[in-house]
Design an enzyme around this catalytic site. Sequence first.
Site, short mmCIF file in Angstrom:
data_model
loop_
_atom_site.label_atom_id
_atom_site.label_comp_id
_atom_site.label_asym_id
_atom_site.label_seq_id
_atom_site.Cartn_x
_atom_site.Cartn_y
_atom_site.Cartn_z
N GLU A 224 3.62 22.41 -44.12
CA GLU A 224 4.73 21.91 -44.93
C GLU A 224 5.38 20.76 -44.17
OE1 GLU A 224 7.63 24.83 -46.31
OE2 GLU A 224 9.26 23.42 -45.91
N GLU A 229 16.24 17.39 -45.04
CA GLU A 229 17.01 18.51 -45.60
C GLU A 229 18.43 18.41 -45.08
OE1 GLU A 229 14.58 22.43 -46.35
OE2 GLU A 229 14.29 21.79 -44.28
#
Length: 414
Positions: A224, A229
């Site tokens: 991933e 974020e």
Amino acid sequence: MNHKGAHQPRRRKFKSARLVDGEYDEKPWAATKHPKLKWERAIFYGAVGIGVAIGAIICYMAYASVTDHSYCMILDDSFQSIDKNVWDFEIQRGGFGSGTFEWTTDDPKNAYTDIDGLHIVPTLTTDTTPISKGQIVDNFVLNLTTDGTCTTKGVDNCSIRSNKTAGTIINPVRSARLSTKGKKSMTYGKVEVVAKMPKGNWLWPAIWMMPEKDTYGKWPASGEIDIAESRGNWGDDYSSGGRDSIVSALHWGPVAEADAFWKTSGQNRLRRTDYSKSFHTFGVEWSENYLFTYIDSRLLQVFFVKFNRYRSMWDRGGFGQTIVNHSALFDPWSQTGRPSTPFDQPFYLILNVAVGGTNGFFPDGVGNKPWGDQSPTAMKEFWDGQAGWYPTWGEGDTRGLTVRSVKMWKQGAC
């Protein structure tokens, strides 16, 4: 204290008793040049010049180590609309493996475009559906499979029945999650997303990538890539920051319990402002030999990973000495002979705003968090704390992720 009209004695100018008559030289040492002085200056400035030259060489070598590849643009979207040839909505209510509390939809209230670009905005379920506050907590069935909207499999991902006794509730918040899966993906290349992060407690915006196929196994064995974020909370409560901070990471591990993201992660934190105040470019550059994420410029890197520093990601993680659930781990990557495995497969892009979660992204006991990650009724505890978090969300699209543009290039000529 001063008295008006009082006699003030006149001050005498200081005069040296030793130097009464005649002139004197203020700097006698400057009259004659010392013969060694010119050599001292030469040595000093020579050393400065050598230091500057060495610094320039080091900077050049570091820059040159990141190869400038040729690229072919495969996506350039400024969001005049949500192009169905590029983006799909992922619709479910199961928390996407992170225990998040939102129900993702394709509702135009949760994802829409205007002059500023794409907006992904969370809303209260009671504000955007006929579901009442009473039904949220008791005696209501949400079944997205029956509705024909659920885009994944699994009963828990697509349906829920609220029950006051059990503490199970309908997802109290709705949001959106868009992806390019099956439409736009790449193995090695670049992505740049110009976006502004949301403001509001327990909002979790993300710009990230996942593999098209689980070639090496279930998450995180196939990898991933988290480009950017953030947390909508103010950052003082968090060591890694709130909306004043951007976190990037690679997630990888033979099993979920051995996710080694902490070895390949980084953050960038702003001072006196935050990422909800203005637009920034969030990027990733990825090749067979390296991967790094950056903000606004390649010079401001959040983290850098050089794949060929290790023979394999198995060796990088040191998993050969790791025991999980009393068992040795299986090496899913080394057989390829590529140090970048599992980051050697096609990955697609995801844009979303999650809310809350039970995977530790919002640590227990920090920032007046109203739920516990291990609680079986975490979502209800979050909903019961609405009076504390909802006023922080503000009005309109400030509670949402605003994306001005997305550009994606694959490595190599067109």
